[in-house]
Design a protein around this motif. Structure first.
Motif, mmCIF file in Angstrom:
data_model
loop_
_atom_site.group_PDB
_atom_site.id
_atom_site.type_symbol
_atom_site.label_atom_id
_atom_site.label_comp_id
_atom_site.label_asym_id
_atom_site.label_seq_id
_atom_site.Cartn_x
_atom_site.Cartn_y
_atom_site.Cartn_z
ATOM 1 N N LEU A 605 0.830 -1.207 0.000
ATOM 2 C CA LEU A 605 0.000 0.000 0.000
ATOM 3 C C LEU A 605 0.865 1.258 0.000
ATOM 4 N N ALA A 606 1.904 1.246 0.822
ATOM 5 C CA ALA A 606 2.797 2.410 0.863
ATOM 6 C C ALA A 606 3.501 2.595 -0.466
ATOM 7 N N GLU A 607 3.887 1.482 -1.048
ATOM 8 C CA GLU A 607 4.560 1.558 -2.344
ATOM 9 C C GLU A 607 3.611 2.119 -3.409
ATOM 10 N N ALA A 608 2.374 1.644 -3.368
ATOM 11 C CA ALA A 608 1.400 2.151 -4.348
ATOM 12 C C ALA A 608 1.146 3.645 -4.143
ATOM 13 N N THR A 609 1.042 4.047 -2.876
ATOM 14 C CA THR A 609 0.836 5.466 -2.581
ATOM 15 C C THR A 609 2.017 6.293 -3.055
#
Length: 647
Positions: A605-609
């Protein structure tokens, strides 16, 4: 002696009637006639052992002299010394397996054979047999199965030498080539009728066949087959070879009391065998059997006669006198025989005493020589424990020299013992088919019990397999499948073993000498020689038990069993703990995997954000760049306030 074929009643044997009892009677009568001299010699040997060594004529002659009978019995102590030596050399039987998988089961066979021997007091039977063999030259015993409380029990019965008869033409020491042999029983008429109901006519027929035969087999009616006055009859337990097989029957002169039938006892191959085991010491060319006493009879007679002769010479005086030297010759003889005798002789007449010192000394020398001759034969002082030798090896040589004359006798006794043990094993194997508990007394402190023919249930088998695999197993006691018998433990009828005698070392004295040296080394350096080595080198009777006791650090067997049970319980607890730890570990791993999954999702999720932010920044950068480019072009959009050169 008990009826040696009593077990046949319970075996549903099928007798035959094509064998004539008169033929069997002739076999016994032939054995009686041929062995008459042998039995007379055996009775004489027994009398000499029992100190009855003078005939009636010799006793009468001594009585006329006024001389008491003097017997210097050298035979009795020598035979007793041989019997004592035989007791010291005894060894118990041992069963050895024929296949490796029966190694543990062989110990059960050993325990069973020794149990039967202890129950029958075979040590006493063996001592009596050894005595018969040494004196009369014959020993015999039967190994049979008798019913007790509905169960067959193995019994060993001694057969006295004067109750045993055999094929007179047999030449082997163990009578293995004999075509028949048996046991003579004298019974009261009522006892015979009670034991053999329905055969009153045959028993009565013994009286009509009575003859005046003076024989050893009398008890002691001097008749052949019956004693009408005492109402006693002779009954024969007869074993004979018929059509290549051993048969047995019981008969008297009047007929069969138990019909002939195949022997009910078999070996491990199922072949009928004879239950009567006999042995002999020595055999002459006429097939007469004799023991060790026969060779001592002549020296013993010489000892008795020379001693009596020397005593007579000492108490007698010879006189040479002229006629008329004394008034009364009879009175002179009486006075000469007295230590303080007084005689008056006529003056001038010759009257002299003849000195017999040389004659008396010669008798004593020959007496000593005859004593030395009988003392040196068979048993010497080294065997009796009275000899002194410079070393153990020298003493051992003296012992072996003394026993060289008796080697055949001891070998015959050893073979007889072994055959009895082997027959005991045959009876156990044949008749012990149900579960039994055998008492074992090899440990002087405790008595242990060994189960034979023990059934194994399915639950016990699965429990044992689980323990071997290190797994826990709990059987439902109410489950009928767990109670099903699927095998047998220590099943005797299926075992193949060899029964042997564990002989002691021939160099007993040398071993004792080496043991003393080992003890001295232990004293010199206690740490160099372990105590176990001292015990192993000794001749202690129970040294194996002592070594086991040392290995267990002196802990009693019951405590060892409790400790072993506790160790097994601890092992089971450890296994359960390990299983629980594995379960807990598995749960912890699951939690870690779930946490890692959450972390991975958060990272994704952090990577996608971050990616979205990066994309947005890129778009803004591109837009700003385009805007700047557009601002820097004067043709399209000149910046306000002029141009900045160089930027």
């Amino acid at each position: 002696m008990a009826d040696a074929v009593e077990i046949e009643v319970a075996m549903d044997a099928h007798p035959v009637t094509d064998i004539d009892v008169s033929d069997l009677c002739r076999q016994f009568e032939d054995a009686f006639d041929v062995s008459e001299q042998e039995r007379a010699l055996a009775e004489q040997c027994l009398d000499y052992y029992n100190n009855d060594q003078l005939t009636d004529e010799e006793l009468d002659a001594l009585a006329k002299r006024g001389q008491p009978p003097v017997i210097s019995n050298r035979i009795g102590p020598k035979i007793d010394a041989l019997l004592g030596y035989e007791r010291k050399r005894r060894r118990d039987p041992k069963a050895y397996p024929r296949t490796p998988q029966h190694a543990d089961d062989a110990d059960s066979v050993t325990d069973a054979v020794r149990f039967v021997c202890d129950e029958n007091k075979f040590d006493q039977i063996r001592s009596a047999g050894a005595k018969d063999l040494l004196i009369q030259g014959l020993c015999a015993a039967t190994v049979v199965a008798e019913l007790k409380n509905g169960k067959p029990e193995v019994r060993i019965h001694r057969v006295p030498w004067d109750r045993y008869y055999r094929d007179p033409y047999s030449r082997e020491p163990d009578f293995s080539d004999a075509s028949f042999h048996g046991v003579v029983l004298w019974m009261d008429e009522k006892e015979a009728q009670a034991r053999f109901p329905g055969h009153e006519e045959q028993i009565e027929g013994c009286y009509s066949q009575a003859a005046n035969l003076e024989d050893t087999y009398g008890d002691r009616p001097k008749v052949a087959w019956g004693d009408r006055q005492r109402k006693r009859v002779r009954v024969l337990q007869h074993r004979f070879v018929h059509e290549g097989e051993w048969w047995t029957c019981v008969f008297c002169k009047g007929g069969f009391l138990r019909e002939p039938q195949v022997s009910p006892y078999v070996d491990e191959d199922g072949t009928p065998v004879c239950d009567l085991i006999a042995a002999s010491a020595n055999i002459d060319r006429e097939n007469r059997r004799y023991g060790a006493v026969k060779r001592m009879l002549s020296p013993q007679d010489e000892i008795n006669k020379r001693r009596s002769k020397a005593l007579h010479l000492l108490n007698s005086k010879q006189i040479i006198a002229e006629r008329g030297a004394v008034d009364s010759v009879a009175e002179a003889r009486k006075e000469a025989a007295k230590p303080d005798g007084y005689m008056e002789v006529n003056q001038g007449m010759r009257f002299d005493f003849v000195e017999q010192n040389q004659l008396i000394a010669g008798q004593f020398e020959l007496l000593q020589e005859s004593k030395n001759e009988i003392d040196a034969s068979g048993v010497n002082p080294y065997i009796e424990g009275d000899g002194q030798a410079p070393s153990g090896r020298a003493q051992e040589l003296m012992v072996q020299a003394g026993l060289s004359e008796m080697s055949g006798l001891f070998e015959a006794l050893k073979h007889w013992n072994w055959e009895v043990y082997r027959q005991v094993w045959y009876r156990i194997r044949q008749f012990w088919t149900e579960q039994r508990w055998v008492r074992v007394t090899d440990d002087p402190r405790n008595v242990r019990w060994v189960a034979v023919n023990q059934p194994i249930t399915r639950g016990e088998l699965l429990q044992a397999q689980a323990e071997e695999a290190g797994e826990a197993f709990e059987a439902d006691p109410n489950d009928p499948m767990m109670q099903e018998v699927v095998g047998m433990r220590n099943q005797l009828s299926e075992l193949g073993v060899d029964i042997i005698l564990e002989d002691g070392p021939d160099t007993v004295t040398i071993q004792a000498e080496q043991f003393d040296k080992l003890v001295n080394l232990k004293r010199a350096d206690p740490n160099a020689i372990p105590t176990e080595a001292i015990i192993q080198a000794s001749d202690l009777r129970n040294k194996e038990q002592i070594l086991k006791h040392l290995e267990s650090n002196g802990i009693p067997e019951q405590v060892q069993q409790q400790m072993q049970a506790m160790q097994q319980a601890m092992q089971q607890l450890q296994q359960q703990l390990q299983a629980a730890e594995r379960k807990i570990h598995d749960k912890r791993v699951d939690h870690l995997i779930d946490a890692m999954k959450v972390d991975i999702d958060r990272a994704k999720l952090a990577e996608a954000t971050a990616s979205d932010r990066a994309d947005a920044s890129t778009d803004r950068y591109k837009a700003e760049t385009e805007r700047i480019k557009a601002l820097g072009n004067p043709d399209t959009n000149p910046p306000p306030g002029g141009f900045f050169n160089g930027r």
